[in-house]
Write a protein that holds these residues in place. Structure first.
Motif, PDB file in Angstrom:
ATOM      1  N   ASN A  84       0.837  -1.194   0.000  1.00 45.37           N
ATOM      2  CA  ASN A  84       0.000   0.000   0.000  1.00 45.37           C
ATOM      3  C   ASN A  84       0.872   1.245   0.000  1.00 45.37           C
ATOM      4  O   ASN A  84       2.061   1.183   0.305  1.00 45.37           O
ATOM      5  CB  ASN A  84      -0.915   0.001   1.222  1.00 45.37           C
ATOM      6  N   SER A  85       0.263   2.365  -0.320  1.00 43.12           N
ATOM      7  CA  SER A  85       0.965   3.664  -0.318  1.00 43.12           C
ATOM      8  C   SER A  85       2.282   3.571  -1.080  1.00 43.12           C
ATOM      9  O   SER A  85       3.334   4.001  -0.594  1.00 43.12           O
ATOM     10  CB  SER A  85       1.215   4.115   1.126  1.00 43.12           C
ATOM     11  N   LEU A  86       2.207   3.022  -2.256  1.00 42.28           N
ATOM     12  CA  LEU A  86       3.419   2.796  -3.042  1.00 42.28           C
ATOM     13  C   LEU A  86       4.069   4.108  -3.451  1.00 42.28           C
ATOM     14  O   LEU A  86       3.387   5.115  -3.712  1.00 42.28           O
ATOM     15  CB  LEU A  86       3.105   1.952  -4.271  1.00 42.28           C
ATOM     16  N   LYS A  87       5.397   4.066  -3.508  1.00 37.30           N
ATOM     17  CA  LYS A  87       6.202   5.222  -3.870  1.00 37.30           C
ATOM     18  C   LYS A  87       7.046   4.877  -5.097  1.00 37.30           C
ATOM     19  O   LYS A  87       7.351   3.703  -5.330  1.00 37.30           O
ATOM     20  CB  LYS A  87       7.135   5.585  -2.713  1.00 37.30           C
ATOM     21  N   PRO A  88       7.470   5.876  -5.852  1.00 38.81           N
ATOM     22  CA  PRO A  88       8.325   5.584  -7.016  1.00 38.81           C
ATOM     23  C   PRO A  88       9.580   4.806  -6.646  1.00 38.81           C
ATOM     24  O   PRO A  88      10.043   3.961  -7.437  1.00 38.81           O
ATOM     25  CB  PRO A  88       8.657   6.981  -7.533  1.00 38.81           C
ATOM     26  N   TRP A 117      14.496 -19.517  -5.146  1.00 37.20           N
ATOM     27  CA  TRP A 117      14.062 -18.204  -5.605  1.00 37.20           C
ATOM     28  C   TRP A 117      13.111 -18.326  -6.789  1.00 37.20           C
ATOM     29  O   TRP A 117      13.257 -19.232  -7.616  1.00 37.20           O
ATOM     30  CB  TRP A 117      15.269 -17.368  -6.026  1.00 37.20           C
ATOM     31  N   GLY A 118      12.167 -17.391  -6.851  1.00 40.67           N
ATOM     32  CA  GLY A 118      11.327 -17.283  -8.025  1.00 40.67           C
ATOM     33  C   GLY A 118      12.013 -16.462  -9.106  1.00 40.67           C
ATOM     34  O   GLY A 118      13.137 -15.965  -8.924  1.00 40.67           O
ATOM     35  N   GLN A 119      11.302 -16.280 -10.213  1.00 41.59           N
ATOM     36  CA  GLN A 119      11.874 -15.571 -11.356  1.00 41.59           C
ATOM     37  C   GLN A 119      11.671 -14.060 -11.248  1.00 41.59           C
ATOM     38  O   GLN A 119      12.296 -13.306 -12.002  1.00 41.59           O
ATOM     39  CB  GLN A 119      11.266 -16.075 -12.667  1.00 41.59           C
ATOM     40  N   GLY A 120      10.816 -13.632 -10.335  1.00 44.36           N
ATOM     41  CA  GLY A 120      10.598 -12.210 -10.112  1.00 44.36           C
ATOM     42  C   GLY A 120       9.404 -11.663 -10.874  1.00 44.36           C
ATOM     43  O   GLY A 120       8.988 -12.205 -11.911  1.00 44.36           O
ATOM     44  N   THR A 121       8.849 -10.584 -10.339  1.00 42.62           N
ATOM     45  CA  THR A 121       7.754  -9.872 -10.995  1.00 42.62           C
ATOM     46  C   THR A 121       8.054  -8.375 -10.891  1.00 42.62           C
ATOM     47  O   THR A 121       8.462  -7.876  -9.841  1.00 42.62           O
ATOM     48  CB  THR A 121       6.395 -10.239 -10.374  1.00 42.62           C
ATOM     49  N   GLN A 122       7.838  -7.671 -11.999  1.00 48.42           N
ATOM     50  CA  GLN A 122       8.190  -6.251 -12.059  1.00 48.42           C
ATOM     51  C   GLN A 122       7.094  -5.398 -11.424  1.00 48.42           C
ATOM     52  O   GLN A 122       5.905  -5.564 -11.736  1.00 48.42           O
ATOM     53  CB  GLN A 122       8.381  -5.813 -13.513  1.00 48.42           C
ATOM     54  N   VAL A 123       7.507  -4.496 -10.562  1.00 48.48           N
ATOM     55  CA  VAL A 123       6.615  -3.488  -9.995  1.00 48.48           C
ATOM     56  C   VAL A 123       7.153  -2.127 -10.383  1.00 48.48           C
ATOM     57  O   VAL A 123       8.318  -1.816 -10.116  1.00 48.48           O
ATOM     58  CB  VAL A 123       6.533  -3.617  -8.462  1.00 48.48           C
ATOM     59  N   THR A 124       6.314  -1.332 -11.030  1.00 47.95           N
ATOM     60  CA  THR A 124       6.709   0.009 -11.448  1.00 47.95           C
ATOM     61  C   THR A 124       5.715   1.010 -10.879  1.00 47.95           C
ATOM     62  O   THR A 124       4.506   0.876 -11.103  1.00 47.95           O
ATOM     63  CB  THR A 124       6.747   0.129 -12.973  1.00 47.95           C
ATOM     64  N   VAL A 125       6.229   1.977 -10.138  1.00 49.40           N
ATOM     65  CA  VAL A 125       5.387   2.992  -9.513  1.00 49.40           C
ATOM     66  C   VAL A 125       5.702   4.329 -10.173  1.00 49.40           C
ATOM     67  O   VAL A 125       6.834   4.803 -10.109  1.00 49.40           O
ATOM     68  CB  VAL A 125       5.626   3.063  -8.002  1.00 49.40           C
ATOM     69  N   SER A 126       4.699   4.909 -10.796  1.00 49.19           N
ATOM     70  CA  SER A 126       4.894   6.183 -11.474  1.00 49.19           C
ATOM     71  C   SER A 126       4.549   7.342 -10.551  1.00 49.19           C
ATOM     72  O   SER A 126       3.663   7.229  -9.687  1.00 49.19           O
ATOM     73  CB  SER A 126       4.029   6.238 -12.724  1.00 49.19           C
ATOM     74  N   SER A 127       5.230   8.449 -10.743  1.00 43.33           N
ATOM     75  CA  SER A 127       5.006   9.619  -9.879  1.00 43.33           C
ATOM     76  C   SER A 127       3.934  10.526 -10.439  1.00 43.33           C
ATOM     77  O   SER A 127       3.473  10.363 -11.554  1.00 43.33           O
ATOM     78  CB  SER A 127       6.315  10.384  -9.722  1.00 43.33           C
TER      79      SER A 127
END
Length: 127
Positions: A84-88, A117-127
């Motif tokens: 929650n309350s994600l930041k860039p 380990w997993g392969q990963g998932t991308q999280v992108t937070v825009s400003s």
């Protein structure tokens, strides 16, 4: 071989929320402590949160404390990261990790603590 598959990443605006999932297979999930880590471009892999095999103990980094929550469902062999309350600055590839835990309350906070380990998932937070 243990398999971990993350999902739930994506693009979100600052202040928004995402829920990551990590589905585990080929292991007795309730015997494993789980962790979430992240890695931004040009940076080292960073601890985010961890949970003991029963779910009774959790720990989060100061950077995400109060915003991110780790949980697990042992019946579904899945660990979650509610963000929650994600930041860039939260933008990164997020990885889940697993480690067989001999002690019920144990969890690791360093990448070297985990075996799978997993392969990963991308999280992108825009400003």
């Amino acid at each position: 071989q243990v398999q971990l598959v993350e999902s739930g990443g994506g693009l979100v605006q600052a202040g928004g929320s995402l829920r990551l999932s990590c589905a585990a297979s080929r292991l007795t999930f309730s015997n494993y402590a789980m962790g979430w880590f992240r890695q931004a471009p040009g940076k080292e892999r960073e601890f985010v949160a961890a949970i003991s095999r029963s779910g009774g103990s959790t720990f989060s980094s100061d950077t995400v404390k109060g915003r991110f929550t780790i949980s697990r469902d042992n019946a579904e062999n899945t660990v979650f990261l509610q963000m929650n309350s994600l930041k860039p600055e939260d933008t990164a590839v997020y990885y889940c990790a697993a480690k067989f835990a001999y002690i019920s309350g144990w969890y690791g906070v360093g990448p070297g603590s985990y075996d799978y380990w997993g392969q990963g998932t991308q999280v992108t937070v825009s400003s």
